[in-house]
Design a protein around this motif. Sequence first.
Motif, PDB file in Angstrom:
ATOM      1  N   ARG A 157       0.837  -1.210   0.000  1.00 47.53           N
ATOM      2  CA  ARG A 157       0.000   0.000   0.000  1.00 47.53           C
ATOM      3  C   ARG A 157       0.870   1.258   0.000  1.00 47.53           C
ATOM      4  NH1 ARG A 157      -4.654  -0.932  -2.232  1.00 47.53           N
ATOM      5  NH2 ARG A 157      -6.266  -1.696  -0.870  1.00 47.53           N
ATOM      6  N   GLN A 214       2.169   1.699  -3.471  1.00 46.51           N
ATOM      7  CA  GLN A 214       1.090   2.197  -4.328  1.00 46.51           C
ATOM      8  C   GLN A 214       0.901   3.701  -4.151  1.00 46.51           C
ATOM      9  OE1 GLN A 214      -2.046  -0.605  -3.008  1.00 46.51           O
ATOM     10  NE2 GLN A 214      -2.470  -0.867  -5.193  1.00 46.51           N
ATOM     11  N   THR A 247       1.619   3.628  -8.413  1.00 43.87           N
ATOM     12  CA  THR A 247       1.614   2.471  -9.311  1.00 43.87           C
ATOM     13  C   THR A 247       0.292   2.305 -10.059  1.00 43.87           C
ATOM     14  OG1 THR A 247       0.899   1.002  -7.525  1.00 43.87           O
ATOM     15  CG2 THR A 247       3.277   1.219  -7.893  1.00 43.87           C
ATOM     16  N   ASP A 248      -0.786   2.839  -9.506  1.00 42.51           N
ATOM     17  CA  ASP A 248      -2.105   2.732 -10.143  1.00 42.51           C
ATOM     18  C   ASP A 248      -2.447   3.955 -10.982  1.00 42.51           C
ATOM     19  OD1 ASP A 248      -2.439   0.254  -8.918  1.00 42.51           O
ATOM     20  OD2 ASP A 248      -3.336   1.152  -7.136  1.00 42.51           O
ATOM     21  N   ARG A 277      -4.441   8.399  -2.935  1.00 42.66           N
ATOM     22  CA  ARG A 277      -3.118   7.977  -2.485  1.00 42.66           C
ATOM     23  C   ARG A 277      -2.956   8.180  -0.976  1.00 42.66           C
ATOM     24  NH1 ARG A 277       0.730  10.786  -6.769  1.00 42.66           N
ATOM     25  NH2 ARG A 277       2.340   9.749  -5.546  1.00 42.66           N
TER      26      ARG A 277
END
Length: 130
Positions: free
Chosen positions: A79, A82, A87-88, A100
Amino acid sequence: MDSNPPNQRDAVKLLARLGYASRGVVYLLVGGLAALAALGQGGQTEGSRGALESVLTAPFGKVLLGIIALGLVGYAVWRTLQALQDTDHHGSGTKGLAIRGGLLVSAVTHTFLAFFAAKLVVHIGGSSGS
């Protein structure tokens, strides 16, 4: 000669998978205990911490709890990655930063849960439960 050595990305994927599995186990335990309580079978609805404490009564409970703690740390690391590395591809707009930020809050929450699980494994010899 196509054998590539494991790299950092593979390690992160493994940690993330173990983390998702551990998170799923915790949710299943919480749900199962809630179902038992609703059916009057003596289950307790104590949330995630109570669910982790119930693992100690199982055979090899300390080992299982240690694996769950490691998985929760893996989930928290995932997490965090990320959130910080995006990353998304949520972006750096208001909505993206809010998402985020939520990922970071999730990382912190799961880190505390992992710490609680690890503390149970280490401290179990000093107290006796019901």
